[in-house]
Design a protein around this motif. Structure first.
Motif, PDB file in Angstrom:
ATOM      1  N   TYR A   7       0.836  -1.202   0.000  1.00  0.00           N
ATOM      2  CA  TYR A   7       0.000   0.000   0.000  1.00  0.00           C
ATOM      3  C   TYR A   7       0.870   1.253   0.000  1.00  0.00           C
ATOM      4  N   HIS A   8       1.875   1.285   0.862  1.00  0.00           N
ATOM      5  CA  HIS A   8       2.733   2.463   0.943  1.00  0.00           C
ATOM      6  C   HIS A   8       3.545   2.643  -0.340  1.00  0.00           C
ATOM      7  N   THR A   9       3.915   1.547  -1.006  1.00  0.00           N
ATOM      8  CA  THR A   9       4.593   1.657  -2.297  1.00  0.00           C
ATOM      9  C   THR A   9       3.701   2.374  -3.302  1.00  0.00           C
ATOM     10  N   ALA A  10       2.435   1.975  -3.367  1.00  0.00           N
ATOM     11  CA  ALA A  10       1.496   2.579  -4.315  1.00  0.00           C
ATOM     12  C   ALA A  10       1.307   4.063  -4.055  1.00  0.00           C
ATOM     13  N   GLN A  11       1.413   4.463  -2.785  1.00  0.00           N
ATOM     14  CA  GLN A  11       1.219   5.863  -2.418  1.00  0.00           C
ATOM     15  C   GLN A  11       2.499   6.693  -2.537  1.00  0.00           C
ATOM     16  N   GLY A  12       3.625   6.023  -2.717  1.00  0.00           N
ATOM     17  CA  GLY A  12       4.895   6.735  -2.752  1.00  0.00           C
ATOM     18  C   GLY A  12       5.429   7.071  -1.380  1.00  0.00           C
ATOM     19  N   ASN A  13       4.980   6.348  -0.353  1.00  0.00           N
ATOM     20  CA  ASN A  13       5.501   6.530   1.012  1.00  0.00           C
ATOM     21  C   ASN A  13       6.704   5.596   1.181  1.00  0.00           C
ATOM     22  N   TRP A  14       7.838   6.014   0.645  1.00  0.00           N
ATOM     23  CA  TRP A  14       8.953   5.086   0.473  1.00  0.00           C
ATOM     24  C   TRP A  14       9.559   4.602   1.777  1.00  0.00           C
ATOM     25  N   ASP A  15       9.742   5.478   2.745  1.00  0.00           N
ATOM     26  CA  ASP A  15      10.354   5.054   4.005  1.00  0.00           C
ATOM     27  C   ASP A  15       9.508   3.985   4.679  1.00  0.00           C
ATOM     28  N   GLU A  16       8.201   4.216   4.721  1.00  0.00           N
ATOM     29  CA  GLU A  16       7.306   3.231   5.333  1.00  0.00           C
ATOM     30  C   GLU A  16       7.298   1.926   4.544  1.00  0.00           C
ATOM     31  N   ALA A  17       7.257   2.041   3.221  1.00  0.00           N
ATOM     32  CA  ALA A  17       7.203   0.845   2.384  1.00  0.00           C
ATOM     33  C   ALA A  17       8.436  -0.027   2.571  1.00  0.00           C
ATOM     34  N   VAL A  18       9.601   0.581   2.489  1.00  0.00           N
ATOM     35  CA  VAL A  18      10.845  -0.191   2.588  1.00  0.00           C
ATOM     36  C   VAL A  18      11.021  -0.752   3.996  1.00  0.00           C
ATOM     37  N   ALA A  19      10.718   0.044   5.008  1.00  0.00           N
ATOM     38  CA  ALA A  19      10.886  -0.434   6.383  1.00  0.00           C
ATOM     39  C   ALA A  19       9.980  -1.627   6.666  1.00  0.00           C
ATOM     40  N   ARG A 233       6.511  18.202 -11.262  1.00  0.00           N
ATOM     41  CA  ARG A 233       6.186  18.533  -9.872  1.00  0.00           C
ATOM     42  C   ARG A 233       5.701  17.310  -9.104  1.00  0.00           C
ATOM     43  N   LYS A 234       4.873  16.500  -9.755  1.00  0.00           N
ATOM     44  CA  LYS A 234       4.340  15.316  -9.078  1.00  0.00           C
ATOM     45  C   LYS A 234       5.451  14.314  -8.787  1.00  0.00           C
ATOM     46  N   ALA A 235       6.329  14.099  -9.753  1.00  0.00           N
ATOM     47  CA  ALA A 235       7.439  13.167  -9.541  1.00  0.00           C
ATOM     48  C   ALA A 235       8.352  13.654  -8.418  1.00  0.00           C
ATOM     49  N   LYS A 236       8.606  14.955  -8.383  1.00  0.00           N
ATOM     50  CA  LYS A 236       9.458  15.515  -7.329  1.00  0.00           C
ATOM     51  C   LYS A 236       8.802  15.327  -5.970  1.00  0.00           C
ATOM     52  N   ALA A 237       7.502  15.603  -5.886  1.00  0.00           N
ATOM     53  CA  ALA A 237       6.783  15.463  -4.613  1.00  0.00           C
ATOM     54  C   ALA A 237       6.758  14.017  -4.139  1.00  0.00           C
ATOM     55  N   LEU A 238       6.716  13.075  -5.084  1.00  0.00           N
ATOM     56  CA  LEU A 238       6.667  11.659  -4.747  1.00  0.00           C
ATOM     57  C   LEU A 238       8.054  11.061  -4.492  1.00  0.00           C
ATOM     58  N   GLY A 239       9.103  11.821  -4.725  1.00  0.00           N
ATOM     59  CA  GLY A 239      10.447  11.287  -4.525  1.00  0.00           C
ATOM     60  C   GLY A 239      10.814  10.251  -5.568  1.00  0.00           C
TER      61      GLY A 239
END
Length: 258
Positions: A7-19, A233-239
């Motif tokens: 779920y976090h991967t799909a949202q771009g929440n990378w720290d949460e996803a990887v952890a 802008r979207k790519a930058k915001a999503l990391g």
């Protein structure tokens, strides 16, 4: 735990996803459950890839491939092969990427897993295209298009690789009279990518970028530029620096607005 990581991967929440995926991988490995541990490892690899951390993603792909091969699990071994090939594509190592993607695609042909085939085919088609093997790219993309149409919905974020690969090859082909892909086919592919992006935020920069390319060729330069700015802008915001770079590249390729 690894479902939450997806779920976090799909949202771009990378720290949460990887952890979460790494914790899941460590726990499952400690329990001796290599089958599930390989799934967790694939989620780590995907999260790293979409962040543009290709070398690190490749390391996890190698672990998946080696673990599954030892166990005789061709399904997960195919994941390791084609996900590793995708990472090498990102690193620009196209010859090695092609060999791994072809190996994974061949292994998947005997398995009942259309979604994995969609993921693999998208990366394989792009790799062929970048290597100048246009006929192979279009052949792969045509099969990919059939697989995508056969599914009522693409419910895994990793299918992003498939819809992006189809859109990229279709847009390339639509510029050439001898291509199997017409402008209508390119529009369908961009529409499918846009629909996918409605479900998965990390697909939105790619969707905006591909629509910008399509519209720029239809005489809508101003709208195309606005979409490129949105994609950047979207790519930058999503990391997602790799996707941000592709959006900048698309912007530079646009004809100047009147």
């Amino acid at each position: 735990m690894y479902f939450e990581a997806m779920y976090h991967t799909a949202q771009g929440n990378w720290d949460e996803a990887v952890a979460l995926a790494r914790d899941s991988l460590a726990l499952l490995s400690s329990l001796g459950n290599r089958q599930e541990a390989e799934i967790a490892g694939a989620i780590v690899a995907n999260s790293l890839y979409y962040q543009g951390r290709f070398a690190q993603s490749f390391e996890y792909c190698e672990q998946i491939r080696d673990s599954a091969t030892v166990r005789g699990n061709d399904h997960h071994a195919a994941w390791g092969w084609f996900l590793g090939g995708r990472a090498l594509m990102g690193l620009g190592r196209l010859d090695e990427a092609t060999l791994r993607l072809e190996r994974g695609f061949t292994m998947l042909a005997s398995l009942d897993d259309v979604l994995s085939r969609i993921m693999c085919a998208g990366s394989l088609a792009r790799t062929y295209l970048y290597a100048g093997r246009v006929a192979d790219a279009e052949r792969t993309a045509l099969g990919l298009e059939q697989d995508i149409r056969s599914q009522p919905a693409l419910f895994l974020v990793q299918c992003l690789d498939g819809v992006v690969g189809l859109a990229e090859v279709a847009l390339h082909g639509s510029r050439h009279a001898d291509s199997a892909f017409t402008r209508a086919a390119a529009r369908r592919a961009c529409t499918a990518l846009g629909q996918f992006a409605c479900m998965f935020p990390i697909a939105r920069p790619a969707a905006a970028r591909h629509w910008a390319i399509y519209l720029s060729r239809s005489g809508h330069a101003r709208l195309a530029r606005r979409l490129c700015v949105h994609a950047i802008r979207k790519a930058k915001a999503l990391g997602m620096p790799y996707e941000e770079g592709r959006a900048h590249q698309a912007m530079l390729a646009l004809a100047p607005a009147n």
